[in-house]
Structure formats: structure tokens, C-alpha cells
Design a protein around this motif. Structure first.
Motif, PDB file in Angstrom:
ATOM      1  N   MET A 136      46.412  40.919  35.088  1.00 49.71           N
ATOM      2  CA  MET A 136      45.981  41.472  36.373  1.00 49.71           C
ATOM      3  C   MET A 136      45.041  42.676  36.172  1.00 49.71           C
ATOM      4  SD  MET A 136      48.604  42.652  39.288  1.00 49.71           S
ATOM      5  CE  MET A 136      49.410  41.215  39.792  1.00 49.71           C
ATOM      6  N   SER A 195      49.720  45.466  41.834  1.00 52.48           N
ATOM      7  CA  SER A 195      48.456  45.251  42.563  1.00 52.48           C
ATOM      8  C   SER A 195      48.284  46.329  43.633  1.00 52.48           C
ATOM      9  CB  SER A 195      48.381  43.841  43.153  1.00 52.48           C
ATOM     10  OG  SER A 195      49.151  43.720  44.299  1.00 52.48           O
ATOM     11  N   ILE A 208      40.955  42.547  48.341  1.00 54.09           N
ATOM     12  CA  ILE A 208      41.031  41.540  47.269  1.00 54.09           C
ATOM     13  C   ILE A 208      42.043  41.998  46.215  1.00 54.09           C
ATOM     14  CG2 ILE A 208      39.754  40.475  45.355  1.00 54.09           C
ATOM     15  CD1 ILE A 208      37.247  40.576  47.177  1.00 54.09           C
ATOM     16  N   VAL A 209      41.969  43.278  45.837  1.00 50.58           N
ATOM     17  CA  VAL A 209      42.877  43.794  44.793  1.00 50.58           C
ATOM     18  C   VAL A 209      44.317  43.818  45.309  1.00 50.58           C
ATOM     19  CG1 VAL A 209      43.345  45.732  43.251  1.00 50.58           C
ATOM     20  CG2 VAL A 209      40.988  45.156  43.804  1.00 50.58           C
ATOM     21  N   VAL A 251      36.948  45.053  49.108  1.00 51.28           N
ATOM     22  CA  VAL A 251      37.313  45.071  47.685  1.00 51.28           C
ATOM     23  C   VAL A 251      38.780  45.503  47.521  1.00 51.28           C
ATOM     24  CG1 VAL A 251      36.721  45.987  45.409  1.00 51.28           C
ATOM     25  CG2 VAL A 251      34.920  45.532  47.049  1.00 51.28           C
ATOM     26  N   MET A 284      49.950  24.564  37.809  1.00 47.96           N
ATOM     27  CA  MET A 284      50.281  25.907  37.323  1.00 47.96           C
ATOM     28  C   MET A 284      50.268  26.845  38.538  1.00 47.96           C
ATOM     29  SD  MET A 284      48.736  27.987  34.112  1.00 47.96           S
ATOM     30  CE  MET A 284      47.123  28.358  34.759  1.00 47.96           C
ATOM     31  N   LEU A 308      54.919  42.385  40.399  1.00 47.25           N
ATOM     32  CA  LEU A 308      53.480  42.077  40.342  1.00 47.25           C
ATOM     33  C   LEU A 308      52.753  42.667  41.554  1.00 47.25           C
ATOM     34  CD1 LEU A 308      53.506  38.375  39.116  1.00 47.25           C
ATOM     35  CD2 LEU A 308      52.876  40.393  37.816  1.00 47.25           C
ATOM     36  N   ALA A 343      42.816  25.665  40.090  1.00 47.42           N
ATOM     37  CA  ALA A 343      42.268  25.398  38.753  1.00 47.42           C
ATOM     38  C   ALA A 343      43.035  24.270  38.063  1.00 47.42           C
ATOM     39  CB  ALA A 343      42.326  26.663  37.906  1.00 47.42           C
ATOM     40  N   ILE A 351      46.197  35.756  45.384  1.00 46.55           N
ATOM     41  CA  ILE A 351      44.950  35.118  44.955  1.00 46.55           C
ATOM     42  C   ILE A 351      45.121  34.462  43.583  1.00 46.55           C
ATOM     43  CG2 ILE A 351      42.527  35.565  44.327  1.00 46.55           C
ATOM     44  CD1 ILE A 351      42.476  37.681  46.564  1.00 46.55           C
ATOM     45  N   MET A 352      45.869  35.139  42.690  1.00 41.48           N
ATOM     46  CA  MET A 352      46.146  34.561  41.359  1.00 41.48           C
ATOM     47  C   MET A 352      46.843  33.215  41.524  1.00 41.48           C
ATOM     48  SD  MET A 352      47.625  37.734  39.155  1.00 41.48           S
ATOM     49  CE  MET A 352      47.313  37.438  37.431  1.00 41.48           C
ATOM     50  N   TRP A 366      39.456  34.778  33.082  1.00 42.14           N
ATOM     51  CA  TRP A 366      40.735  34.877  33.789  1.00 42.14           C
ATOM     52  C   TRP A 366      41.610  33.649  33.479  1.00 42.14           C
ATOM     53  CZ3 TRP A 366      40.807  35.515  39.889  1.00 42.14           C
ATOM     54  CH2 TRP A 366      42.129  35.598  40.328  1.00 42.14           C
ATOM     55  N   TYR A 367      41.009  32.454  33.643  1.00 43.45           N
ATOM     56  CA  TYR A 367      41.769  31.221  33.447  1.00 43.45           C
ATOM     57  C   TYR A 367      42.214  31.066  31.992  1.00 43.45           C
ATOM     58  CZ  TYR A 367      43.169  26.371  33.901  1.00 43.45           C
ATOM     59  OH  TYR A 367      43.900  25.206  33.895  1.00 43.45           O
ATOM     60  N   MET A 383      46.097  40.489  45.026  1.00 44.96           N
ATOM     61  CA  MET A 383      45.904  39.850  43.725  1.00 44.96           C
ATOM     62  C   MET A 383      46.988  38.813  43.375  1.00 44.96           C
ATOM     63  SD  MET A 383      44.413  41.946  40.631  1.00 44.96           S
ATOM     64  CE  MET A 383      42.742  41.678  40.245  1.00 44.96           C
ATOM     65  N   PRO A 384      48.288  39.102  43.554  1.00 44.68           N
ATOM     66  CA  PRO A 384      49.274  38.057  43.213  1.00 44.68           C
ATOM     67  C   PRO A 384      49.064  36.776  44.022  1.00 44.68           C
ATOM     68  CG  PRO A 384      50.371  40.154  43.542  1.00 44.68           C
ATOM     69  CD  PRO A 384      48.954  40.333  43.985  1.00 44.68           C
ATOM     70  N   PHE A 413      44.461  30.608  42.866  1.00 38.39           N
ATOM     71  CA  PHE A 413      43.467  30.267  41.835  1.00 38.39           C
ATOM     72  C   PHE A 413      44.087  29.338  40.777  1.00 38.39           C
ATOM     73  CE2 PHE A 413      41.623  31.665  37.642  1.00 38.39           C
ATOM     74  CZ  PHE A 413      40.445  30.944  37.745  1.00 38.39           C
ATOM     75  N   TYR A 414      45.313  29.641  40.354  1.00 33.66           N
ATOM     76  CA  TYR A 414      45.970  28.802  39.340  1.00 33.66           C
ATOM     77  C   TYR A 414      46.207  27.392  39.870  1.00 33.66           C
ATOM     78  CZ  TYR A 414      46.842  33.211  36.924  1.00 33.66           C
ATOM     79  OH  TYR A 414      46.691  34.426  36.303  1.00 33.66           O
TER      80      TYR A 414
END
Lengths: 87, 341
Positions: free
Chosen positions: A14, B327, B250-251, B247, B299, B323, B265, B257-258, A67-68, B254-255, B261-262
């Protein structure tokens, strides 16, 4: 505390992602937006904007890739630790 | 100055109390309504998979509505930004109701949440002096000059947080805990940067969410469903845009968005959770949850946390909270860098 032990390396990811994001934004604002090609007129403007967009997009993609990859590496390492730990 | 601050504090306290009390007090009624209508879901992470009333997000929406009205009453005026914030939240909540009743496909739901951005654009067109958008502030360098790119990305400013918060709502209490910390980060940042309308929007949403929190903590007595998670995410997105805290937002998220994203992806497309063949986690005996090691499993943040070993649900929720806390710290640092410029 178990929750802390389970999250420390994810917190590391993070912080890395956060630092790189700020760096990326600063680079885009301070460098990429100021790029000027020596081409005059509407074509020059178009090419210039396209170049800025391409560089910004490439930097953004690189950020996502880092990141990934960091996450995949971290997960593999954690799964290994889990399989080695007491069952 | 002291008088202004006192008034702001009093107004803030009133707005927070109104949204908190209305959300907290209406929740038993929402639970009864959901049970009677058969709006119940299985808590799949517990032995015996007990049924739990859903649509708890309706209580959050009620809290936001009452809090917004309270703000207009104590201010003796209708603030455009508060109305926009309320509309974004209510539209996303309505999409959540639709999704709950009709089970929309993942891509359709995501595209629909883009509509929740309409109040911001309409508000900007009607009242450009009050609704200032298109100049996000960055740490160290100040205003960003990506005006065209900003407008191109604006529709996602609501859709991304709404769906990210929706995706993280998988365990008892995770959505309200992580979102509360995100909103707290935006709240403190808005105070640091003097964005008072954003402060009130944060207090509104925070009150409504905290009224819901005691009912959703482990073991949950009600689930927020898409109604609640989409509305909360859209509310956070609206605060970030209207308060020019993009901004920081976004921060702070973060958890969430992470996690999103996972999933994107690893699954590589937008799917509704029921369309995903393998679950990212498996439930072992004694309510212990473990990561699914299968290559086909998506994931997620839960899968990543549990890749260190199995945990009980309350311990897993604590890991999410840790987490989110980090953030929260990073978001405050980001706001601090914006001030230091």
C-alpha cells in the motif's frame, strides 16, 4: 496482534503504491504536461497532446504493473509461509 | 472567527446527530420490512448459513436524506452541493435496489452507476460558481492541468468508488468499518484544507453509516446489500469531487480499490459475484475462513490476507480494519502535503 501480523506486507504494498502514485502525478504535472514538440499549428497541437497522453498512459500502465507484480510476489511468499507453518 | 467556527461545529454536530439517529432508529423497521418481504440472504461464512435480512442500506439512505434536510434547515438555505451529494447517493442506492430485485449483470450494474454522476454535471452547468470541478489539487504541485482528461474520467469518479465499496462488502462489518475510516480521512482532510461543504457531507454520510454499523458488526443482524454499499461508495466519490479532494479520496479508499483491482486483474472482466465459478475463500469447520488456493479462484483482498493462513471472521475483519487505518494515515499525509505546498 494477529491482524497486524497478517497485514504488514500488504501495508508495505500500500505504501509503495501510494508513493509511486504521488511520484507519477508529480511527474505528469511537472514534466509530461510541459512537453512541447517543435511543430507549429493544429497538427502540432494534436501530436503534442497525443504524445503527452501516450507518455501519461505508459506511466500509468507501468504503475499498475508494478502494483500487480508486487501483489502476486507477496501472495506467493505468503502461501509458502502458510504451507511451512504449523498446521 | 471563533463565532464562525462555533457555528460550524454546532451545525456539524446537528447534521451528524440527525443522520446518525435517523439511520440508527429506522434500522429495526428496515429489518422487519426485509424479513416480511423475504429480502433475506444467507451468511455463507457461518456454520448452518443462517438467514439475515438484507436491504439495510435503505436505513443509510434514510439517514443521508434526513441529514441533508437537517443541514438545509440549520443553514436556512438549500445548498447546491449538498443537494448534488444527496442525489448522487440516492441514485446509486436506487440502482442497488434495482440490482437486488432484478440481479443485473456486472457490466450493466457498473455502467448504470456512471449515471449517478449526472447530478454533478447538471449542478456544474446550472451553478458553475458554486460547483467548482475540473481542477483537482495534487500534493506538492497544486492544481493539475489535465482538464480534458479530467472530464473524460469524471463519469468514473462515482462509478469506481461505488463499485469498489460494493465489491468489498463480503464479511460482517467490513463495508461500514472500512468506509467509516475512509470518510473520517476525508473529513479531517476537508477541515485541514478548509473545504467546509465537504466537511458537512462527510458528517452526513458518517452519521448514517455509524447508525448502521452496530447492526452489521459480527454477527450481522442485517446486510447493507448493494443498496447500501453502492450508495456509500457514490457518496464518498461525490465528496471527493465536490470537495476537490480527489487524490485524498483515492488514497482513503485504497483497500477498496486494491480489492477491486485484484478482482479485475485476475478475472479480467466485469462479472457479478454469482457469475464467478470459484469463491476466493473457503469456509472450514468452526467458522474458520481460508484462502482458496485454486488457480481459478479470483484474487481478492480477503484471499490475499488469508494467504498467510486461515482466520476466524472477526480476525479477518480486524485485518481489513488495520489496512483501512493505514490508508487513513496515508490519506491524511496526502492532505498534509497539499497544505505544505
Amino acid at each position: 496482534m494477529k491482524a497486524l501480523k497478517y497485514t504488514m506486507d500488504i501495508v508495505g504494498i500500500m505504501v509503495l503504491v501510494w508513493g509511486l502514485m504521488l511520484l507519477l502525478l508529480v511527474v505528469v504535472e511537472a514534466v509530461v504536461v510541459n512537453l512541447k514538440l517543435p511543430i507549429e499549428g493544429a497538427v502540432g497541437l494534436l501530436v503534442n497532446n497525443a504524445l503527452q497522453l501516450a507518455i501519461g498512459g505508459a506511466l500509468f500502465s507501468a504503475w499498475l504493473l508494478v502494483w500487480y507484480k508486487a501483489t502476486v510476489y507477496c501472495r506467493k511468499r505468503r502461501l509458502k509461509l502458510w504451507s511451512q507453518g504449523p498446521q | 472567527m471563533d463565532l464562525v467556527l462555533d457555528n460550524l461545529m454546532l451545525k456539524g454536530l446537528l447534521v451528524f446527530s440527525a443522520s446518525f439517529l435517523s439511520s440508527f432508529l429506522v434500522m429495526p423497521k428496515v429489518m422487519d420490512f426485509s424479513r416480511k418481504r423475504g429480502f433475506v440472504g444467507r451468511d455463507v461464512h457461518k456454520d448452518g448459513q443462517p438467514t439475515v435480512p438484507e436491504m439495510g442500506g435503505l436505513g443509510i439512505l434514510f439517514g443521508v436524506l434526513v441529514g441533508s434536510l437537517a443541514y438545509c434547515l440549520v443553514s436556512l438555505k438549500v445548498d447546491v452541493r449538498i443537494v448534488i451529494f444527496m442525489c448522487c447517493t440516492l441514485i446509486a442506492g436506487a440502482i442497488g435496489v434495482w440490482d437486488y430485485l432484478k440481479t443485473l449483470r456486472g457490466a450493466v450494474k457498473t455502467l448504470l452507476t456512471i449515471v449517478a454522476c449526472a447530478p454533478i454535471i447538471i449542478g456544474w452547468l446550472l451553478s458553475p460558481s458554486e460547483v467548482v470541478i475540473g481542477r483537482p489539487e495534487l500534493p506538492f504541485v497544486g492544481g493539475l492541468r489535465l482538464t480534458i482528461v479530467y472530464w473524460a474520467l469524471l463519469p468514473f469518479a462515482i462509478a469506481v468508488p461505488a463499485n469498489a465499496v460494493n465489491m468489498i462488502d463480503t464479511f460482517n462489518g467490513v463495508m461500514p468499518i472500512t468506509s467509516t475510516l475512509s470518510i473520517l480521512a476525508l473529513l479531517i482532510s476537508s477541515i485541514i484544507l478548509g473545504r467546509w461543504e465537504a466537511t458537512f457531507m462527510c458528517l452526513l454520510l458518517l452519521g448514517a453509516l455509524m447508525g448502521f454499523l452496530p447492526y452489521n458488526l459480527y454477527p450481522s443482524r442485517v446486510f447493507a446489500s448493494d443498496v447500501g454499499s453502492l450508495a456509500v461508495g457514490a457518496g464518498i466519490g461525490a465528496i471527493a469531487v465536490l470537495g476537490r479532494l480527489e487524490v485524498v479520496g483515492i488514497v482513503a479508499l485504497m483497500p477498496q480499490i486494491m480489492n477491486a483491482f485484484y478482482i479485475l486483474a485476475s478475472v479480467r472482466r466485469l462479472l457479478e459475484r454469482r457469475q464467478i465459478a470459484e469463491r476466493p475463500t473457503v469456509v472450514l469447520s468452526g467458522n474458520v475462513i481460508a484462502a482458496n488456493k485454486s488457480e481459478k479462484a479470483p484474487m481478492t483482498l480477503a484471499n490475499l490476507i488469508l494467504s498467510r493462513g486461515p482466520l476466524r471472521e472477526p480476525e479477518l475483519v480486524k485485518a481489513y480494519a488495520v489496512l483501512s487505518f493505514f490508508s487513513f494515515i496515508l490519506a491524511l499525509a496526502t492532505a498534509w502535503f497539499m497544505v505544505m505546498r
